[in-house]
Design a protein around this motif. Sequence first.
Motif: not given
Length: 118
Positions: A68-72
Amino acid sequence: MTTIDTPSAETAPACHGAPSEAGPHGYSGDKAAHLKRLRRIEGQIRGLQRMVDEDVYCIDILTQVSASTKALQSFALSLLEEHLRHCVAAAAAAEDGGEELDAKVAEASAAIARLLRT
């Protein structure tokens, strides 16, 4: 959690001059794709909530947090690139863009610094 004060859509200045037909900001042309991407990220976050609710193994949750962090981060970099291509480039091309260009570069630099702190 840190909140960032941002101008509302009504008070936010266009990147340059009058808003274009696509909208006042560089991302406006790809707005549907951006919203789709954000909905996907929102689904990932809901999945995290569900995982915690269902007492899923910690490492599995952390793996999803990382995704999720990488996607953001990826979304943020895409938005930053569009800001540079649209807003900063327009300020550089403007005849009287000296002060505006300096302001746009300072904004972009501050945004990059915030991204690096996270």
